[in-house]
Design an enzyme around this catalytic site. Structure first.
Site, PDB file in Angstrom:
ATOM      1  N   ASP A   1    -104.816 -41.295  18.810  1.00  0.00           N
ATOM      2  CA  ASP A   1    -104.865 -41.468  17.300  1.00  0.00           C
ATOM      3  C   ASP A   1    -106.381 -42.101  17.226  1.00  0.00           C
ATOM      4  O   ASP A   1    -106.656 -43.337  17.188  1.00  0.00           O
ATOM      5  CB  ASP A   1    -103.815 -42.495  16.866  1.00  0.00           C
TER       6      ASP A   1
ATOM      7  N   GLN B   1     -99.390 -45.464   2.102  1.00  0.00           N
ATOM      8  CA  GLN B   1    -100.242 -44.835   3.097  1.00  0.00           C
ATOM      9  C   GLN B   1    -100.757 -43.538   2.776  1.00  0.00           C
ATOM     10  O   GLN B   1     -99.873 -42.767   2.336  1.00  0.00           O
ATOM     11  CB  GLN B   1     -99.435 -44.892   4.590  1.00  0.00           C
TER      12      GLN B   1
ATOM     13  N   ARG C   1    -100.651 -36.276  -1.698  1.00  0.00           N
ATOM     14  CA  ARG C   1     -99.728 -35.479  -1.198  1.00  0.00           C
ATOM     15  C   ARG C   1     -98.319 -35.386  -1.583  1.00  0.00           C
ATOM     16  O   ARG C   1     -97.419 -34.815  -1.030  1.00  0.00           O
ATOM     17  CB  ARG C   1     -99.805 -36.007   0.384  1.00  0.00           C
TER      18      ARG C   1
ATOM     19  N   ARG D   1     -94.247 -33.103   6.451  1.00  0.00           N
ATOM     20  CA  ARG D   1     -94.348 -33.379   7.878  1.00  0.00           C
ATOM     21  C   ARG D   1     -94.844 -31.961   8.435  1.00  0.00           C
ATOM     22  O   ARG D   1     -94.076 -31.098   9.054  1.00  0.00           O
ATOM     23  CB  ARG D   1     -93.254 -33.915   8.521  1.00  0.00           C
TER      24      ARG D   1
ATOM     25  N   GLU E   1    -107.984 -33.420  11.976  1.00  0.00           N
ATOM     26  CA  GLU E   1    -108.077 -34.033  10.402  1.00  0.00           C
ATOM     27  C   GLU E   1    -109.475 -34.288   9.862  1.00  0.00           C
ATOM     28  O   GLU E   1    -109.927 -35.154  10.326  1.00  0.00           O
ATOM     29  CB  GLU E   1    -107.159 -35.190  10.345  1.00  0.00           C
TER      30      GLU E   1
ATOM     31  N   HIS F   1    -104.982 -33.294   6.192  1.00  0.00           N
ATOM     32  CA  HIS F   1    -104.241 -33.734   7.184  1.00  0.00           C
ATOM     33  C   HIS F   1    -103.721 -32.577   8.259  1.00  0.00           C
ATOM     34  O   HIS F   1    -102.535 -32.332   8.113  1.00  0.00           O
ATOM     35  CB  HIS F   1    -103.076 -34.672   6.939  1.00  0.00           C
TER      36      HIS F   1
HETATM   37  O1  LIG Z   1     -96.649 -40.611   8.866  1.00  0.00           O
HETATM   38  P1  LIG Z   1     -97.794 -40.385   8.123  1.00  0.00           P
HETATM   39  O2  LIG Z   1     -98.019 -41.085   6.824  1.00  0.00           O
HETATM   40  O3  LIG Z   1     -97.844 -38.812   7.511  1.00  0.00           O
HETATM   41  O4  LIG Z   1     -99.071 -40.577   9.332  1.00  0.00           O
HETATM   42  C1  LIG Z   1     -99.179 -39.925  10.363  1.00  0.00           C
HETATM   43  C2  LIG Z   1    -100.389 -40.146  10.925  1.00  0.00           C
HETATM   44  O5  LIG Z   1    -101.540 -39.924  10.018  1.00  0.00           O
HETATM   45  C3  LIG Z   1    -102.678 -39.735  10.934  1.00  0.00           C
HETATM   46  O6  LIG Z   1    -103.833 -39.340  10.224  1.00  0.00           O
HETATM   47  C4  LIG Z   1    -103.092 -41.357  11.125  1.00  0.00           C
HETATM   48  O7  LIG Z   1    -104.227 -41.327  11.932  1.00  0.00           O
HETATM   49  C5  LIG Z   1    -101.766 -42.007  12.138  1.00  0.00           C
HETATM   50  O8  LIG Z   1    -102.214 -43.201  12.423  1.00  0.00           O
HETATM   51  C6  LIG Z   1    -100.457 -41.640  11.378  1.00  0.00           C
HETATM   52  O9  LIG Z   1     -99.425 -42.252  12.194  1.00  0.00           O
END
Ligand SMILES: O=P(O)(O)OC[C@H]1O[C@@H](O)[C@H](O)[C@@H](O)[C@@H]1O
Length: 320
Positions: free
Chosen positions: A234, A106, A111, A81, A294, A189
């Site tokens: 977002d 997701q 990563r 994070r 990003e 990201h």
């Molecule tokens: O919690 P994650 O999977 O790292 O994603 C964090 C955010 O990543 C961003 O790139 C997305 O646009 C968001 O929708 C998402 O909440």
């Protein structure tokens, strides 16, 4: 292009990139990371887990430019994070079904995979100041069983992280090593560290079409040059004509984000409720001290035929 046929074995911790920069490997297992430091003090740290940049310091090493949650997992237990997670081969939640990425998590598997450190090289830029390039590789063989099963395609990723005095360049090279074509999305990201979100503007997206994921994924056009953050944001900006997006703080340019062969950019800030809902986002009110800009190719898919290569990335510049 890194010649992967003779991949160097892991570097000895004492290896230096030459008189110009010091490169060290610290930690072990999924917590291993590579730290490169220029003689002038600037530094970058890259976790082998996810090839995640977790720190980038400019100004002689005095200014940390990336935000990292106090509860970021740095032990390989989950995606980091903060810093610069690498999103591949899918951005966001994958297509529901009928797509090779449908059963991936997701943001894909890059990563949360263990990358190899392929080596380092140092160079002098045009102004004679030093830079150091770190190369990382991820191949099908390096994936978890689940990821290999979920995405049964043969590929090679080489991710190059180049630290210079005032900038950090991160470039991905994607190669189709298999016999059949595949398609992918890619995004960096980046969590930028800022002092006060109420004094931040993201500039350079005037007139660009975006999908607003806070407003039920409706499509809009950016009506003025400055995006202010006063709540959860977002937005996926696509087909951006100019290559630079800027982050301005308190009226002064703080970062330039320069895209290289990537046409899209996501602007994200979770704001208070979403920050609270993420267990690894800490402290809760640190949404005031970060902004994600990003860069990526996330609208539609990049297709690679057998043996074809894609290259793209960003150069982020600290203007402090
Ligand atoms: O919690 P994650 O999977 O790292 O994603 C964090 C955010 O990543 C961003 O790139 C997305 O646009 C968001 O929708 C998402 O909440």
């Amino acid at each position: 292009m890194v010649d992967r046929t003779n991949r160097p074995s892991a570097l000895k911790a004492t290896d230096a990139a030459g008189p110009e920069a010091q490169v060290d490997i610290v930690g072990s297992g999924s917590s291993s990371k590579v730290i490169a430091t220029l003689p002038s003090g600037e530094s970058v740290e890259v976790l082998l887990f996810g090839a995640t940049v977790t720190s980038w310091k400019s100004n002689g090493g005095k200014t940390e430019n990336l935000w990292l949650s106090e509860k970021a997992a740095l032990d390989g237990s989950k995606a980091v994070r903060g810093g610069v997670p690498v999103v591949f081969p899918v951005f966001g939640p994958p297509p529901k079904s009928g797509h090779p990425t449908s059963t991936l998590p997701q943001h894909g598997f890059a990563r949360t995979s263990r990358w190899e450190f392929l080596g380092k090289s140092s160079a002098e830029d045009a102004l004679g100041s030093n830079s150091v390039k770190l190369d990382f590789g991820l191949y099908r063989s390096g994936l978890s069983e689940d990821a290999r099963e979920a995405w049964p395609l043969d590929f090679g990723l080489v991710y190059s992280v180049t630290l210079s005095k005032d900038s950090l360049q991160t470039i991905i090279n994607v190669r189709n090593e298999g016999q059949q074509s595949f398609e992918f999305q890619f995004l960096l990201h980046t969590y930028f560290k800022i002092q006060d979100i109420s004094k931040v503007a993201v500039n350079g997206l005037l007139g660009v079409t975006y999908v607003d994921k806070v407003l039920n994924a409706t499509e809009h056009k950016q009506s003025d040059n400055s995006i202010k953050i006063t709540g959860e944001v977002d937005r996926v900006y696509t087909s951006i004509p100019q290559d630079t997006t800027s982050i301005v703080e308190d009226g002064k340019p703080r970062f330039d984000v320069v895209r290289d062969n990537l046409q899209d950019t996501v602007v994200w800030n979770p704001w208070i409720e979403k920050a609270k809902s993420m267990g690894d986002f800490s402290p809760d009110d640190d949404y005031k001290h970060m902004i994600c800009v990003e860069v990526g190719t996330v609208q539609g898919w990049q297709k690679l035929e057998k043996g074809e290569v894609f290259e793209g990335g960003q150069t982020i510049k600290s203007l402090l």
